[in-house]
Design an enzyme around this catalytic site. Structure first.
Site, PDB file in Angstrom:
ATOM      1  N   GLY A  50       0.833  -1.198   0.000  1.00  0.00           N
ATOM      2  CA  GLY A  50       0.000   0.000   0.000  1.00  0.00           C
ATOM      3  C   GLY A  50       0.865   1.244   0.000  1.00  0.00           C
ATOM      4  N   LEU A  51       0.310   2.354   0.460  1.00  0.00           N
ATOM      5  CA  LEU A  51       1.084   3.595   0.421  1.00  0.00           C
ATOM      6  C   LEU A  51       2.363   3.498   1.230  1.00  0.00           C
ATOM      7  CD1 LEU A  51      -1.525   6.490   0.557  1.00  0.00           C
ATOM      8  CD2 LEU A  51      -0.162   5.694  -1.369  1.00  0.00           C
ATOM      9  N   ALA A  52       2.293   2.976   2.448  1.00  0.00           N
ATOM     10  CA  ALA A  52       3.503   2.862   3.267  1.00  0.00           C
ATOM     11  C   ALA A  52       4.476   1.865   2.662  1.00  0.00           C
ATOM     12  CB  ALA A  52       3.133   2.468   4.699  1.00  0.00           C
ATOM     13  N   HIS A 274     -15.903   5.791  11.691  1.00  0.00           N
ATOM     14  CA  HIS A 274     -16.050   6.874  10.718  1.00  0.00           C
ATOM     15  C   HIS A 274     -17.515   7.288  10.655  1.00  0.00           C
ATOM     16  CE1 HIS A 274     -15.759   9.255   7.095  1.00  0.00           C
ATOM     17  NE2 HIS A 274     -14.457   9.043   7.028  1.00  0.00           N
ATOM     18  N   SER A 292     -16.692   9.817   1.678  1.00  0.00           N
ATOM     19  CA  SER A 292     -15.564  10.628   2.140  1.00  0.00           C
ATOM     20  C   SER A 292     -15.973  11.693   3.149  1.00  0.00           C
ATOM     21  CB  SER A 292     -14.903  11.309   0.940  1.00  0.00           C
ATOM     22  OG  SER A 292     -13.974  12.283   1.382  1.00  0.00           O
ATOM     23  N   ARG A 338     -13.842  12.888  13.968  1.00  0.00           N
ATOM     24  CA  ARG A 338     -14.667  11.728  13.646  1.00  0.00           C
ATOM     25  C   ARG A 338     -15.278  11.069  14.872  1.00  0.00           C
ATOM     26  NH1 ARG A 338     -10.790   8.967   9.002  1.00  0.00           N
ATOM     27  NH2 ARG A 338     -11.300  10.468   7.356  1.00  0.00           N
ATOM     28  N   GLU A 433      -0.415   2.150   9.010  1.00  0.00           N
ATOM     29  CA  GLU A 433      -1.471   1.809   9.960  1.00  0.00           C
ATOM     30  C   GLU A 433      -1.126   0.597  10.813  1.00  0.00           C
ATOM     31  OE1 GLU A 433      -6.340   1.054   9.980  1.00  0.00           O
ATOM     32  OE2 GLU A 433      -5.254   1.196   8.080  1.00  0.00           O
ATOM     33  N   ARG A 443      -7.799   9.342  14.995  1.00  0.00           N
ATOM     34  CA  ARG A 443      -7.073   9.907  13.863  1.00  0.00           C
ATOM     35  C   ARG A 443      -7.903  10.991  13.193  1.00  0.00           C
ATOM     36  NH1 ARG A 443      -7.285   9.341   8.505  1.00  0.00           N
ATOM     37  NH2 ARG A 443      -8.520   7.428   8.481  1.00  0.00           N
ATOM     38  N   LEU A 449      -3.110   8.856   4.993  1.00  0.00           N
ATOM     39  CA  LEU A 449      -2.243   8.894   3.818  1.00  0.00           C
ATOM     40  C   LEU A 449      -0.951   9.635   4.136  1.00  0.00           C
ATOM     41  CD1 LEU A 449      -4.881   9.663   1.020  1.00  0.00           C
ATOM     42  CD2 LEU A 449      -4.245   7.478   2.048  1.00  0.00           C
TER      43      LEU A 449
END
Length: 643
Positions: A50-52, A274, A292, A338, A433, A443, A449
């Site tokens: 993923g992104l990380a 969320h 979103s 949130r 994460e 968070r 991200l």
């Protein structure tokens, strides 16, 4: 109840001292380096793309290390990071509205209800300004203003516009940027990619992480891969609840198996709800869909002022509506964090003022924005999200308000890491994460991200090199007893799952576990409910190991076996999560103990007894709780107020 003991306190010995704004520069300056010729001699395993993980793999390979990377998807592009919609935070102050590195740091510590490390959060805010430049250079198509400058929007918990976005596809576009960088290194031979391969155990030799045992999900072959260091970038554990916004494949197996090998697990009860998800539509569902948080910029949240009012929204006049977030929190309105937005949605539904089937929903209304901006402008900002909602619900959100309800989304807990992102097992690094480090008890939106890319592109490459420069990496033989033991343990577990041949499906066990945790360890927790969960989970786990049915064999593509392996871990992990929630008798962020709340119903912290990280060690006779004290020298803990 699961019995536990209290062990010695722990501390983050890797974090530098001195002025907070200088600590990351100090750490980089003092870090040992590996010269380019020697980097080619080191193998680094990265689990997750993923992104990380993608950012880390690309960056470490560019530096010259040989990277061996794994994902259980058929392509790195299918990592769950692709689903992130709203944006990525960065303290660039493009809007000239008062933002700064310090303000992003402050908002993040406050948003996490003062349960995060100051040093880590300040570094995250510092690095954020580099991330955007990195991604723009890769070609990420961020939204731009008319004059060509990058656009920003607001997210919950802040009063500035610092969120960069690519319409409602930010995660997808950022992941494609990381994937392109990773693909370049794969083509150059610097990254050895193993797709459709799942990590099932960690190999620890002489106290250091030296490899993994993995299963080829197509052939079923169990394989051993050895290296000088292991990096876990495997995401969160939200699917322990069964219904969540996570991809169905997201799981906790990698971090849980590492935990059983000696890595401490921190704050597992810190899970995020969320507030902006499409409500559950029936028993048939296997996951939930996120809308979103960016929609809260222009959408107004409301419910009927009177309980039991079932009229269509268009028939409810303004003076009979309760825009409850704007009423309770006038300074932040619909952009409260949130955890607060989720709890208030639950409260109004509990009062009988919820909307839609079962009364489990609130309205997210764009009528005012459509009148003020016009439909073309709203479509330009949110069109793909509106289309997604219409396809799922068969309702037109341009004509009638969206219905939303909170759902499990992100997990702030994870493996304990120090300032270098290294776990309690030397050589095991954890990023994104999968670790606990940056968000405290809640968070802020658009920060996931940011953390994933900060860890992958900028933090890990500096700290991992420091570890590798320390040397001491003699070759590990495939016949080493630790390697053979890990292989045999994995194979025996798979054989056991296949041999039970019971009467219940894997999903039935997972669904029951998820319902149990949602009811007793979800948006609100109390001692009685948590005790019920802790009484039932061991029984359910025993039933699983005696009555689960896993068809097929291990020498083939077998998704039932994959799921069974993961659910078996959830059945152990869920018990520790409930125990952590029971032991932490305060409320903070997403962890809301009903016994600990203000007269206004807000989370009431107990800083005297719980201003610490709860780091759990896996013990043969039960969990061992270690505490890391949190110090606040720059942001003084106060009762959070968004009024």
């Amino acid at each position: 109840m699961l019995e536990y003991t209290v062990g010695s306190d722990i501390s983050d010995t890797a974090a530098p001292t001195g002025p907070i704004e200088n600590r990351w520069d100090t750490r980089k300056r003092e870090a040992k380096l590996v010269n380019p010729a020697n980097r080619r001699k080191h193998r680094v395993i990265i689990v997750g793309t993923g992104l990380a993980g993608g950012a880390a793999g690309a960056t470490l390979a560019e530096q010259g290390y040989h990277v061996v990377q794994f994902c259980f998807q058929d392509s790195p592009r299918r990592a769950h990071s692709v689903a992130a919609q709203g944006g990525i935070n960065a303290a660039k102050n493009y809007r000239n509205d008062g933002d700064s590195i310090y303000r992003l740091f402050y908002d993040t510590v406050k948003g996490g209800d003062f349960r995060a490390r100051e040093s880590n959060v300040y570094r995250l805010a510092q690095v954020s300004v580099q991330i955007i430049d990195q991604c723009v250079a890769q070609g990420v198509p961020f939204a731009r203003e008319y004059g060509g400058l990058l656009d920003n929007r607001s997210f919950g918990g802040v009063q500035v516009s610092r969120t960069f976005y690519a319409r409602g596809q930010t995660g997808q576009q950022l992941l494609l940027g990381a994937y392109q960088a990773l693909s370049r290194q794969i083509d150059a031979g610097n990254v050895e990619l193993h797709a459709r391969t799942e990590m099932l155990d960690l190999i620890v030799v002489d106290g250091k992480a030296r490899g993994i045992v993995a299963r080829d999900l197509v052939t079923g072959a169990v394989q051993t891969h050895l290296a000088d260091a292991v990096v876990l970038a495997t995401g969160g554990y939200g699917n322990v609840f069964y219904l969540s916004t996570n991809a169905k494949g997201s799981n906790a197996t990698a971090i849980w198996r590492a935990h059983k090998r000696g890595a401490y697990l921190a704050n597992p009860c810190f899970t995020q709800i969320h507030p902006t998800c499409i409500p559950r539509s029936g028993e048939h569902q296997s996951k939930l869909t996120l809308m979103s948080e960016s929609l809260r910029n222009d959408g107004r949240i409301w419910v009927p002022a009177r309980a039991g009012d079932t009229r269509p929204p268009a028939q409810i006049p303004e003076d009979e509506r309760d825009y409850y977030l704007e009423r309770i929190y006038p300074s932040f309105g619909n952009l409260v964090p949130r955890d607060i937005a989720s709890r208030q949605a639950k409260n109004v539904c509990d009062e009988g003022r919820g909307v839609g089937p079962g009364g489990l929903g609130v309205y997210l209304d764009f009528a005012e924005a459509l009148s003020r901006l016009g439909r073309p402008a709203v479509e330009a900002k949110y069109g793909n999200l509106f289309d997604m909602y219409a396809q799922i619900t068969a309702e037109n959100p341009y004509e009638t308000p969206m219905r939303i309800y909170p759902a499990i989304h992100y997990t702030m807990g994870g493996l304990w890491v120090d300032y270098d992102l290294q776990s309690t097992i030397p050589g095991l690094f954890v990023i994104g994460e999968a670790n606990f480090s940056d968000h405290g008890a809640n968070r802020l939106g658009a920060s996931a991200l940011m953390q994933g890319l900060a860890d992958g592109y900028f933090v890990l490459p500096a700290t991992l090199s420091h570890y590798l420069a320390g040397g001491g990496f003699s070759p590990v033989s495939p016949d080493d007893p630790a390697v053979v033991s890990a292989e045999e343990s994995v194979s025996a577990r798979l054989d056991k799952l296949l041999s039970i041949n019971g009467s219940r499906t894997v999903d039935s066990f997972h669904r029951e576990l998820g319902t149990l945790l949602w009811d007793h360890c979800g948006m609100a927790r109390n001692a009685s409910g948590l005790q019920k969960a802790l009484d039932r989970i061991p029984e359910l786990r025993e039933e699983f190991w005696n009555d689960v049915r896993v068809p097929g064999t291990g020498q083939q593509l077998n998704q039932s076996l994959e799921k069974a392996n993961r659910v078996a871990d959830f059945l152990e992990f869920g018990e520790l999560m409930a125990l952590d929630a029971l032991v932490r008798t305060e409320s903070c962020g997403g962890h809301f103990r009903e016994e600990s709340q203000t007269p206004e119903g807000e989370a009431l912290r107990d800083d005297e007894h719980f201003s610490h990280v709860s780091a759990w060690e896996y013990g043969s006779s039960g969990p061992v709780l270690h505490r890391e004290a949190l110090a606040f020298d720059y942001v003084h803990p106060t009762q959070r107020s968004y009024a």
